[in-house]
Design a protein around this motif. Sequence first.
Motif, PDB file in Angstrom:
ATOM      1  N   ALA A   1      -9.818   0.615 -69.284  1.00 54.06           N
ATOM      2  CA  ALA A   1      -9.243  -0.695 -69.586  1.00 54.06           C
ATOM      3  C   ALA A   1      -9.912  -1.319 -70.812  1.00 54.06           C
ATOM      4  CB  ALA A   1      -9.392  -1.619 -68.377  1.00 54.06           C
ATOM      5  N   ALA A   2     -11.227  -1.143 -70.936  1.00 55.03           N
ATOM      6  CA  ALA A   2     -11.942  -1.723 -72.067  1.00 55.03           C
ATOM      7  C   ALA A   2     -11.523  -1.069 -73.387  1.00 55.03           C
ATOM      8  CB  ALA A   2     -13.452  -1.581 -71.864  1.00 55.03           C
ATOM      9  N   ILE A   3     -11.417   0.254 -73.407  1.00 55.33           N
ATOM     10  CA  ILE A   3     -11.006   0.943 -74.637  1.00 55.33           C
ATOM     11  C   ILE A   3      -9.592   0.527 -75.038  1.00 55.33           C
ATOM     12  CG2 ILE A   3     -10.462   3.210 -75.630  1.00 55.33           C
ATOM     13  CD1 ILE A   3     -12.805   4.320 -73.960  1.00 55.33           C
TER      14      ILE A   3
ATOM     15  N   VAL B   1     -17.056   2.103 -80.172  1.00 51.55           N
ATOM     16  CA  VAL B   1     -17.240   2.061 -78.720  1.00 51.55           C
ATOM     17  C   VAL B   1     -18.202   3.184 -78.357  1.00 51.55           C
ATOM     18  CG1 VAL B   1     -16.108   1.970 -76.479  1.00 51.55           C
ATOM     19  CG2 VAL B   1     -14.847   1.278 -78.531  1.00 51.55           C
ATOM     20  N   SER B   2     -19.404   2.830 -77.973  1.00 49.98           N
ATOM     21  CA  SER B   2     -20.485   3.795 -77.793  1.00 49.98           C
ATOM     22  C   SER B   2     -20.753   4.078 -76.314  1.00 49.98           C
ATOM     23  CB  SER B   2     -21.765   3.271 -78.456  1.00 49.98           C
ATOM     24  OG  SER B   2     -21.559   3.011 -79.829  1.00 49.98           O
ATOM     25  N   ASN B   3     -21.501   5.169 -76.093  1.00 46.16           N
ATOM     26  CA  ASN B   3     -21.965   5.530 -74.746  1.00 46.16           C
ATOM     27  C   ASN B   3     -20.814   5.722 -73.758  1.00 46.16           C
ATOM     28  OD1 ASN B   3     -24.635   5.222 -75.672  1.00 46.16           O
ATOM     29  ND2 ASN B   3     -24.647   3.050 -75.143  1.00 46.16           N
TER      30      ASN B   3
ATOM     31  N   PRO C   1     -10.213   0.095 -87.703  1.00 40.69           N
ATOM     32  CA  PRO C   1     -10.293   1.255 -86.816  1.00 40.69           C
ATOM     33  C   PRO C   1     -11.232   1.011 -85.639  1.00 40.69           C
ATOM     34  CG  PRO C   1     -11.527   1.646 -88.838  1.00 40.69           C
ATOM     35  CD  PRO C   1     -10.812   0.357 -89.027  1.00 40.69           C
ATOM     36  N   VAL C   2     -10.929   1.670 -84.543  1.00 41.35           N
ATOM     37  CA  VAL C   2     -11.786   1.679 -83.365  1.00 41.35           C
ATOM     38  C   VAL C   2     -12.154   3.132 -83.091  1.00 41.35           C
ATOM     39  CG1 VAL C   2     -11.938   1.202 -80.897  1.00 41.35           C
ATOM     40  CG2 VAL C   2     -10.705  -0.391 -82.394  1.00 41.35           C
ATOM     41  N   TRP C   3     -13.453   3.426 -83.119  1.00 38.24           N
ATOM     42  CA  TRP C   3     -13.930   4.784 -82.871  1.00 38.24           C
ATOM     43  C   TRP C   3     -14.602   4.854 -81.506  1.00 38.24           C
ATOM     44  CZ3 TRP C   3     -15.327   2.440 -87.679  1.00 38.24           C
ATOM     45  CH2 TRP C   3     -14.617   2.927 -88.794  1.00 38.24           C
ATOM     46  N   VAL C   4     -14.489   5.996 -80.860  1.00 44.93           N
ATOM     47  CA  VAL C   4     -15.136   6.217 -79.568  1.00 44.93           C
ATOM     48  C   VAL C   4     -16.201   7.295 -79.732  1.00 44.93           C
ATOM     49  CG1 VAL C   4     -14.821   7.028 -77.200  1.00 44.93           C
ATOM     50  CG2 VAL C   4     -13.116   5.507 -78.239  1.00 44.93           C
ATOM     51  N   VAL C   5     -17.435   6.963 -79.375  1.00 45.34           N
ATOM     52  CA  VAL C   5     -18.550   7.905 -79.412  1.00 45.34           C
ATOM     53  C   VAL C   5     -18.951   8.234 -77.980  1.00 45.34           C
ATOM     54  CG1 VAL C   5     -20.922   8.325 -80.143  1.00 45.34           C
ATOM     55  CG2 VAL C   5     -19.371   7.021 -81.622  1.00 45.34           C
ATOM     56  N   ARG C   6     -18.783   9.477 -77.609  1.00 47.90           N
ATOM     57  CA  ARG C   6     -19.109   9.895 -76.252  1.00 47.90           C
ATOM     58  C   ARG C   6     -20.627  10.067 -76.085  1.00 47.90           C
ATOM     59  NH1 ARG C   6     -14.617  14.230 -74.086  1.00 47.90           N
ATOM     60  NH2 ARG C   6     -12.772  13.282 -75.052  1.00 47.90           N
ATOM     61  N   THR C   7     -21.080   9.858 -74.872  1.00 45.40           N
ATOM     62  CA  THR C   7     -22.479  10.114 -74.540  1.00 45.40           C
ATOM     63  C   THR C   7     -22.772  11.602 -74.686  1.00 45.40           C
ATOM     64  OG1 THR C   7     -22.521   8.261 -72.993  1.00 45.40           O
ATOM     65  CG2 THR C   7     -24.226   9.948 -72.731  1.00 45.40           C
ATOM     66  N   ARG C   8     -23.791  11.915 -75.479  1.00 43.52           N
ATOM     67  CA  ARG C   8     -24.166  13.304 -75.699  1.00 43.52           C
ATOM     68  C   ARG C   8     -25.687  13.419 -75.723  1.00 43.52           C
ATOM     69  NH1 ARG C   8     -19.761  14.235 -74.322  1.00 43.52           N
ATOM     70  NH2 ARG C   8     -18.111  15.408 -75.405  1.00 43.52           N
TER      71      ARG C   8
END
Length: 256
Positions: free
Chosen positions: A198-200, A185-187, A212-219
């Motif tokens: 809700a989407a995550i 899950v990007s951006n 696995p589900v990974w979350v990548v924060r906007t940086r």
Amino acid sequence: MTRRIGITNQKGGVAKTTDTINVAGALAAQGESVLAIDMDPQGYLTHRLGYEDAYASDPPSLYDALESPNEYDVADLVVHHEEFDLLPANIDMFRLEQDLIASGMRPRMRLPLLLEGVDEWDVILIDAPPSLGPLNDNVVLATEELLVPVEADDSSQLALNHLLRQLDTLEDNYSTTIDIAGVIVSNVSYPLDNEQEAAIEWYDERFEGHVPVWVVRTRAAIKRAMKEGGSVFADNAEEVDMTDVFAEIATEVADG
């Protein structure tokens, strides 16, 4: 054996190329030899890594190799990036996509044929085009294992469902099994708004116990590394907290 991973989502703007570069960089930083392949006729991966000349180069190119996969050696088409190797896209691949659309189902096996027996690298990552056409099908069938970048919104959920249906069709038509190795899950921007939250949650529930589900924060540091033509693991990249996430994805990819 060389592990092949396709990075695919037919929806544009989900950080597919960004994820490809940073997962490749993470793998390389962990000591793996990596080949990244740009299967997008638009050549975003090729351009981001600084190989504009290769994208517009004369034959032979990836286009020619996909036209006649038995006549080319992948190693002869590769260029060397400071972090990992790259098989660049070529502008002629726009023409190839149209040819494949008109040619039925078997042309979806061009990339699998080209990569048959290729074992010079520990991991091959393939950046697929943003479509559900024959080039994307070539990526899926050549890897049979996918990382799926998405965004935390309703449209990405819909696109993911379309992709899963397409994978079912390919499995049926080609008598194969296609696995999802993980969802990225990007951006993602914090604090989360209601749609992102809700989407995550939807991704976590949809894939719980499976992948696995990974979350990548906007940086901003990720964007700056891309502008410099590399990943956040490059020698000249600034420190950023998302390296841990990409390192975790790379470990999952390397360990299988």
